[in-house]
Design a protein around this motif. Sequence first.
Motif, PDB file in Angstrom:
ATOM      1  N   GLY A 139       0.835  -1.188   0.000  1.00  0.00           N
ATOM      2  CA  GLY A 139       0.000   0.000   0.000  1.00  0.00           C
ATOM      3  C   GLY A 139       0.875   1.245   0.000  1.00  0.00           C
ATOM      4  O   GLY A 139       2.099   1.181   0.156  1.00  0.00           O
ATOM      5  N   MET A 140       0.251   2.409  -0.151  1.00  0.00           N
ATOM      6  CA  MET A 140       0.997   3.665  -0.215  1.00  0.00           C
ATOM      7  C   MET A 140       1.776   3.911   1.076  1.00  0.00           C
ATOM      8  O   MET A 140       2.931   4.338   1.031  1.00  0.00           O
ATOM      9  CB  MET A 140       0.009   4.812  -0.490  1.00  0.00           C
ATOM     10  N   GLU A 141       1.152   3.639   2.203  1.00  0.00           N
ATOM     11  CA  GLU A 141       1.814   3.862   3.489  1.00  0.00           C
ATOM     12  C   GLU A 141       3.063   2.982   3.609  1.00  0.00           C
ATOM     13  O   GLU A 141       4.122   3.435   4.045  1.00  0.00           O
ATOM     14  CB  GLU A 141       0.837   3.549   4.624  1.00  0.00           C
ATOM     15  N   GLU A 142       2.951   1.725   3.183  1.00  0.00           N
ATOM     16  CA  GLU A 142       4.087   0.814   3.248  1.00  0.00           C
ATOM     17  C   GLU A 142       5.208   1.263   2.311  1.00  0.00           C
ATOM     18  O   GLU A 142       6.387   1.192   2.663  1.00  0.00           O
ATOM     19  CB  GLU A 142       3.655  -0.598   2.872  1.00  0.00           C
ATOM     20  N   LEU A 143       4.823   1.736   1.121  1.00  0.00           N
ATOM     21  CA  LEU A 143       5.832   2.214   0.180  1.00  0.00           C
ATOM     22  C   LEU A 143       6.577   3.423   0.729  1.00  0.00           C
ATOM     23  O   LEU A 143       7.790   3.543   0.571  1.00  0.00           O
ATOM     24  CB  LEU A 143       5.184   2.541  -1.167  1.00  0.00           C
ATOM     25  N   GLU A 144       5.844   4.324   1.377  1.00  0.00           N
ATOM     26  CA  GLU A 144       6.483   5.500   1.982  1.00  0.00           C
ATOM     27  C   GLU A 144       7.463   5.075   3.078  1.00  0.00           C
ATOM     28  O   GLU A 144       8.565   5.611   3.184  1.00  0.00           O
ATOM     29  CB  GLU A 144       5.427   6.455   2.554  1.00  0.00           C
ATOM     30  N   LYS A 145       7.053   4.092   3.888  1.00  0.00           N
ATOM     31  CA  LYS A 145       7.949   3.601   4.942  1.00  0.00           C
ATOM     32  C   LYS A 145       9.183   2.952   4.338  1.00  0.00           C
ATOM     33  O   LYS A 145      10.301   3.145   4.830  1.00  0.00           O
ATOM     34  CB  LYS A 145       7.212   2.608   5.845  1.00  0.00           C
ATOM     35  N   MET A 146       8.984   2.196   3.264  1.00  0.00           N
ATOM     36  CA  MET A 146      10.122   1.542   2.619  1.00  0.00           C
ATOM     37  C   MET A 146      11.061   2.587   2.021  1.00  0.00           C
ATOM     38  O   MET A 146      12.275   2.457   2.122  1.00  0.00           O
ATOM     39  CB  MET A 146       9.650   0.567   1.542  1.00  0.00           C
ATOM     40  N   ARG A 147      10.478   3.627   1.410  1.00  0.00           N
ATOM     41  CA  ARG A 147      11.306   4.700   0.845  1.00  0.00           C
ATOM     42  C   ARG A 147      12.158   5.335   1.942  1.00  0.00           C
ATOM     43  O   ARG A 147      13.367   5.534   1.775  1.00  0.00           O
ATOM     44  CB  ARG A 147      10.432   5.757   0.194  1.00  0.00           C
ATOM     45  N   GLY A 148      11.540   5.638   3.084  1.00  0.00           N
ATOM     46  CA  GLY A 148      12.279   6.223   4.204  1.00  0.00           C
ATOM     47  C   GLY A 148      13.372   5.286   4.698  1.00  0.00           C
ATOM     48  O   GLY A 148      14.493   5.722   4.993  1.00  0.00           O
ATOM     49  N   ALA A 149      13.051   3.992   4.783  1.00  0.00           N
ATOM     50  CA  ALA A 149      14.038   3.013   5.245  1.00  0.00           C
ATOM     51  C   ALA A 149      15.197   2.920   4.260  1.00  0.00           C
ATOM     52  O   ALA A 149      16.367   2.815   4.666  1.00  0.00           O
ATOM     53  CB  ALA A 149      13.375   1.658   5.430  1.00  0.00           C
ATOM     54  N   LEU A 150      14.893   2.970   2.953  1.00  0.00           N
ATOM     55  CA  LEU A 150      15.957   2.911   1.950  1.00  0.00           C
ATOM     56  C   LEU A 150      16.846   4.154   2.005  1.00  0.00           C
ATOM     57  O   LEU A 150      18.072   4.060   1.855  1.00  0.00           O
ATOM     58  CB  LEU A 150      15.364   2.727   0.556  1.00  0.00           C
ATOM     59  N   LYS A 151      16.236   5.322   2.212  1.00  0.00           N
ATOM     60  CA  LYS A 151      17.038   6.547   2.344  1.00  0.00           C
ATOM     61  C   LYS A 151      17.950   6.460   3.556  1.00  0.00           C
ATOM     62  O   LYS A 151      19.129   6.824   3.492  1.00  0.00           O
ATOM     63  CB  LYS A 151      16.114   7.770   2.468  1.00  0.00           C
ATOM     64  N   GLU A 152      17.393   5.963   4.670  1.00  0.00           N
ATOM     65  CA  GLU A 152      18.195   5.813   5.886  1.00  0.00           C
ATOM     66  C   GLU A 152      19.319   4.802   5.662  1.00  0.00           C
ATOM     67  O   GLU A 152      20.459   5.018   6.084  1.00  0.00           O
ATOM     68  CB  GLU A 152      17.296   5.363   7.044  1.00  0.00           C
ATOM     69  N   LEU A 153      19.033   3.722   4.957  1.00  0.00           N
ATOM     70  CA  LEU A 153      20.047   2.718   4.642  1.00  0.00           C
ATOM     71  C   LEU A 153      21.162   3.331   3.794  1.00  0.00           C
ATOM     72  O   LEU A 153      22.339   3.116   4.046  1.00  0.00           O
ATOM     73  CB  LEU A 153      19.407   1.537   3.907  1.00  0.00           C
ATOM     74  N   LYS A 154      20.774   4.140   2.782  1.00  0.00           N
ATOM     75  CA  LYS A 154      21.773   4.775   1.919  1.00  0.00           C
ATOM     76  C   LYS A 154      22.674   5.702   2.731  1.00  0.00           C
ATOM     77  O   LYS A 154      23.899   5.684   2.570  1.00  0.00           O
ATOM     78  CB  LYS A 154      21.081   5.556   0.805  1.00  0.00           C
ATOM     79  N   LEU A 155      22.062   6.487   3.636  1.00  0.00           N
ATOM     80  CA  LEU A 155      22.870   7.377   4.479  1.00  0.00           C
ATOM     81  C   LEU A 155      23.836   6.579   5.356  1.00  0.00           C
ATOM     82  O   LEU A 155      25.005   6.953   5.502  1.00  0.00           O
ATOM     83  CB  LEU A 155      21.967   8.247   5.350  1.00  0.00           C
ATOM     84  N   ASN A 156      23.352   5.482   5.926  1.00  0.00           N
ATOM     85  CA  ASN A 156      24.222   4.648   6.770  1.00  0.00           C
ATOM     86  C   ASN A 156      25.353   4.028   5.964  1.00  0.00           C
ATOM     87  O   ASN A 156      26.498   3.967   6.424  1.00  0.00           O
ATOM     88  CB  ASN A 156      23.400   3.557   7.468  1.00  0.00           C
ATOM     89  N   VAL A 157      25.046   3.565   4.755  1.00  0.00           N
ATOM     90  CA  VAL A 157      26.082   2.975   3.904  1.00  0.00           C
ATOM     91  C   VAL A 157      27.116   4.037   3.534  1.00  0.00           C
ATOM     92  O   VAL A 157      28.334   3.795   3.589  1.00  0.00           O
ATOM     93  CB  VAL A 157      25.456   2.320   2.645  1.00  0.00           C
ATOM     94  N   ASP A 158      26.643   5.237   3.142  1.00  0.00           N
ATOM     95  CA  ASP A 158      27.577   6.329   2.802  1.00  0.00           C
ATOM     96  C   ASP A 158      28.468   6.675   3.993  1.00  0.00           C
ATOM     97  O   ASP A 158      29.680   6.866   3.837  1.00  0.00           O
ATOM     98  CB  ASP A 158      26.802   7.568   2.352  1.00  0.00           C
ATOM     99  N   LYS A 159      27.876   6.733   5.176  1.00  0.00           N
ATOM    100  CA  LYS A 159      28.627   7.085   6.381  1.00  0.00           C
ATOM    101  C   LYS A 159      29.685   6.024   6.672  1.00  0.00           C
ATOM    102  O   LYS A 159      30.849   6.345   6.962  1.00  0.00           O
ATOM    103  CB  LYS A 159      27.662   7.226   7.558  1.00  0.00           C
ATOM    104  N   LYS A 160      29.300   4.750   6.593  1.00  0.00           N
ATOM    105  CA  LYS A 160      30.259   3.663   6.855  1.00  0.00           C
ATOM    106  C   LYS A 160      31.371   3.655   5.812  1.00  0.00           C
ATOM    107  O   LYS A 160      32.543   3.447   6.133  1.00  0.00           O
ATOM    108  CB  LYS A 160      29.545   2.297   6.859  1.00  0.00           C
ATOM    109  N   ALA A 161      31.007   3.879   4.552  1.00  0.00           N
ATOM    110  CA  ALA A 161      32.020   3.900   3.489  1.00  0.00           C
ATOM    111  C   ALA A 161      33.003   5.042   3.724  1.00  0.00           C
ATOM    112  O   ALA A 161      34.225   4.870   3.558  1.00  0.00           O
ATOM    113  CB  ALA A 161      31.342   4.037   2.132  1.00  0.00           C
ATOM    114  N   GLU A 162      32.477   6.197   4.106  1.00  0.00           N
ATOM    115  CA  GLU A 162      33.356   7.349   4.361  1.00  0.00           C
ATOM    116  C   GLU A 162      34.269   7.075   5.549  1.00  0.00           C
ATOM    117  O   GLU A 162      35.473   7.378   5.503  1.00  0.00           O
ATOM    118  CB  GLU A 162      32.496   8.593   4.622  1.00  0.00           C
TER     119      GLU A 162
END
Length: 197
Positions: A145-168
């Motif tokens: 559903g839309m709510e789940e997709l929004e949550k997944m989008r937020g989780a993916l953004k947070e994951l990307k930030l964490n990956v960038d931070k760890k890589a740096e």
Amino acid sequence: MEPAKQRKLSQGRKKINIERIENTGNRQVTFSKRRQGLFKKAGELTTLCGGEIAVITFSPGDKAYSFGNPSVEHVVESLLYPDNYTSPMQVRVGEDGLRRKEQQELDEFQRQLEAEKRRTKRSEQMKSGNKFWWEMPIESINNMGMEELEKMRGALKELKLNVDKKAEEKMMKESTSLKISLPDPTIRNIDDRASGE
């Protein structure tokens, strides 16, 4: 040839004399059945005609039974206190408004329940197949559903930030370790100074 099966004929409905039933057991059974029929007819009358009704009856054992629409208390109070009377239409309008609000809340709870069921199903699929969420079939994302997709989008953004931070952090750590292992060109080796270079 076999003889035709004989059907037992029932007595069916037959007219009874309306007089007091002397047998107490029969009287109690008749009272109970007829009371239920009376209340059913009263309910049908209010449904068909939209009126208010109150029926109060006492059993042969002096036990009181009542039926009312909208309620016995409302009908009795409208007789006793006519100035405070609320019409059935006013009551129904209030009930309809309340029903709409309750229906909206119920719909929202059902949406939340369905979303939770989908999340649970995906979680169980991941656990049973030892799959990570990125290994799941794309169809599971299409069913979100839309709510789940929004949550997944937020989780993916947070994951990307964490990956960038760890890589740096890892890059900084590795570049620091490289600086330590490489000799500083400004410092000359003692042997170099002795030779006059």
